[in-house]
Scaffold this motif. Structure first.
Motif, short mmCIF file in Angstrom:
data_model
loop_
_atom_site.label_atom_id
_atom_site.label_comp_id
_atom_site.label_asym_id
_atom_site.label_seq_id
_atom_site.Cartn_x
_atom_site.Cartn_y
_atom_site.Cartn_z
N VAL A 232 0.84 -1.20 0.00
CA VAL A 232 0.00 0.00 0.00
C VAL A 232 0.87 1.26 0.00
CG1 VAL A 232 -0.26 0.08 2.54
CG2 VAL A 232 -1.98 1.17 1.10
N PHE A 233 0.42 2.25 -0.74
CA PHE A 233 1.04 3.57 -0.73
C PHE A 233 0.18 4.49 0.12
CE2 PHE A 233 2.56 1.71 -4.67
CZ PHE A 233 3.88 2.12 -4.75
N LEU A 234 0.81 5.16 1.08
CA LEU A 234 0.09 6.13 1.91
C LEU A 234 0.69 7.50 1.58
CD1 LEU A 234 0.07 3.98 5.15
CD2 LEU A 234 -1.95 4.64 3.82
N MET A 235 -0.04 8.24 0.76
CA MET A 235 0.50 9.49 0.22
C MET A 235 -0.26 10.68 0.79
SD MET A 235 0.98 10.33 -3.82
CE MET A 235 0.33 11.94 -4.29
N HIS A 236 0.40 11.81 0.84
CA HIS A 236 -0.27 13.07 1.19
C HIS A 236 -1.52 13.20 0.33
CE1 HIS A 236 -1.30 17.20 1.56
NE2 HIS A 236 -0.63 17.62 0.49
N GLN A 237 -2.65 13.45 0.98
CA GLN A 237 -3.93 13.52 0.26
C GLN A 237 -4.12 14.94 -0.28
OE1 GLN A 237 -6.26 10.40 0.58
NE2 GLN A 237 -4.11 9.84 0.73
N ALA A 238 -3.40 15.24 -1.35
CA ALA A 238 -3.42 16.60 -1.90
C ALA A 238 -4.61 16.79 -2.83
CB ALA A 238 -2.13 16.88 -2.64
N ASN A 239 -4.79 15.82 -3.71
CA ASN A 239 -5.80 15.92 -4.76
C ASN A 239 -5.89 14.53 -5.40
OD1 ASN A 239 -6.96 16.28 -7.45
ND2 ASN A 239 -6.69 18.48 -7.13
N GLN A 240 -7.08 13.99 -5.57
CA GLN A 240 -7.20 12.63 -6.11
C GLN A 240 -6.61 12.53 -7.51
OE1 GLN A 240 -8.24 10.01 -4.24
NE2 GLN A 240 -7.58 8.73 -5.96
N ASN A 241 -6.70 13.62 -8.28
CA ASN A 241 -6.15 13.58 -9.64
C ASN A 241 -4.62 13.47 -9.61
OD1 ASN A 241 -8.70 13.80 -10.83
ND2 ASN A 241 -8.69 16.01 -10.56
N LEU A 242 -4.00 14.06 -8.59
CA LEU A 242 -2.55 13.94 -8.46
C LEU A 242 -2.19 12.51 -8.04
CD1 LEU A 242 0.31 15.15 -8.42
CD2 LEU A 242 -0.11 15.88 -6.07
N ILE A 243 -2.93 11.96 -7.10
CA ILE A 243 -2.69 10.58 -6.67
C ILE A 243 -2.77 9.65 -7.89
CG2 ILE A 243 -3.61 8.66 -5.27
CD1 ILE A 243 -4.47 10.78 -3.18
N ALA A 244 -3.78 9.88 -8.73
CA ALA A 244 -3.95 9.04 -9.94
C ALA A 244 -2.75 9.17 -10.86
CB ALA A 244 -5.23 9.45 -10.67
#
Lengths: 311, 78
Positions: A232-244
């Motif tokens: 699992v990747f736990l990333m800063h929740q900046a923007n879902q489009n960036l995560i994608a």
């Protein structure tokens, strides 16, 4: 050696819907969802401070770790929305936890602060003992500064997350971390003392889309692992489009990146640990499985941290 | 295909719109591309023109119009 022992979080009660925030800045709920992946966020009560939020997350984390505040060798608090210039919130949080001599350190760093805090803690805990890392943000007091700006106001929420980094035991061993900073972009995302937050969204997205995957890939390469091997990747929740986009760049499915931005928005430096706490309540890391944290924020500061399930 | 036509093809691909913007028209202020299409467009430019664009050159302004993209490729292309 450093281990991740537990996570904790606190989200204020008040739910602010896209419809409510959209009405204030002239856009509709659907547009907000499309550009950010956010449906709602939490706003702290008027009298609730960054310290109050941090304290609740700290207490939750200590409870999850089955430890007392007096066991801590250090407290580290990251916040980019702290209410005054100095002192920062760390000493006040320590005091509210009943500590009067434990060193407490402020990391006045938005968004990437928790990641930098965890990395520091993993390097310091062998000499100082268990370190409680907290990310706490009251971004509502930032976004409500007039004139409210649409691109900023829709993104942010309030909350706090925490992680206990222990020198000898925990559910995951910290393998390594890679931290980076480049002040050439310091004007592209900044919060002056009184005026509204200023963000060059295009520059932030352009740089983050490249720098986050590169930081993760570099760390994985050094440890001879592939992105596909990460549990699992736990990333800063900046923007879902960036995560994608980060998932796409690493050629892994987007659902490998745990996400709760839909419910809590971008809580800046608190978001990665809030996501981690939520993930840990419903998932466990098996021995040998890889966990990867990543963040990017104002500065620009960015990086990644790799951990492995402990046997 | 000349550079300008190749750039238009890239813009059409990342935007999903069969529009041909004026060479000096802002691709973003016009609403043709959004912020998240910018990294996609830069990635396609690197691929099509065999360029490696360093992070330090990645300022939105340099890639805001067809004219500016063309100028960048002229200056940095092989």
């Amino acid at each position: 050696m450093a281990f991740l022992k537990a996570f904790g979080s606190y989200l204020p009660e008040r739910v602010v819907s896209n419809a409510e925030i959209g009405a204030r800045v002239g856009c509709d709920a659907e547009w907000i969802r499309n550009v950010s992946g956010i449906d709602e966020r939490r706003f702290a009560a008027e009298g609730e401070s960054v310290v109050d939020l941090a304290l609740r997350a700290a207490q939750d984390c200590l409870e999850q770790a089955k430890m007392k505040a007096s066991d801590l060798g250090m407290i580290l608090v990251s916040s980019g929305s702290w209410e005054r210039q100095f002192p920062g919130p760390a000493a006040a949080v320590a005091s509210k936890l009943g500590l009067d001599t434990t060193p407490s350190l402020d990391v006045p760093m938005a968004s990437a602060g928790s990641l930098f805090g965890m990395s520091l803690a993993s390097r310091l805990c062998e000499s100082l003992g268990p370190i409680l890392v907290i990310g706490a943000e009251k971004m509502s007091q930032v976004v409500e500064r007039e004139p409210m700006e649409r691109g900023v106001a829709i993104l942010f929420g309030d909350g706090a997350g925490a992680c206990l980094v222990h020198p000898s035991n925990g559910f995951a061993k910290v393998l390594d971390c890679g931290l980076y900073s480049d002040g050439a972009y310091s004007e592209d995302l900044k919060l002056p003392f009184e005026s509204p937050l200023e963000m060059n969204g295009r520059s932030v997205i352009l740089q983050a889309s490249r720098k986050i995957p590169r930081a993760i890939a570099s760390l994985l390469d050094q440890h001879r692992r592939r992105a596909a091997d990460v549990a699992v990747f736990l990333m800063h929740q900046a923007n879902q489009n960036l995560i994608a986009r980060v998932a796409q760049a690493l050629e892994v499915a987007e659902d490998k990146f745990y996400s709760n931005i839909k419910n809590f928005g971008n809580t800046s430096s608190a978001s990665m640990l809030i996501a981690a706490a939520e993930w840990s309540r419903s998932h466990s890391l098996q021995p040998g499985e890889t966990l990867c944290f990543a963040a990017f924020g104002a500065g620009f500061h960015w990086g990644a941290l790799l951990a492995e399930g402990a046997g | 295909m000349d550079k300008s036509a190749q750039i238009v093809a890239i813009i059409q691909k990342v935007s999903g719109k069969a529009l041909t913007p004026d060479s000096a028209e802002s691709l973003f202020d016009s609403g043709l591309l959004d912020s998240f299409a910018l990294p996609d467009m830069v990635g396609e430019i690197e691929k099509v023109f065999s360029l490696k664009i360093p992070d330090s050159d990645l300022t939105p302004r340099k890639f805001d119009t067809i004219e500016r993209i063309e100028q960048y490729i002229e200056e940095h292309g092989n």
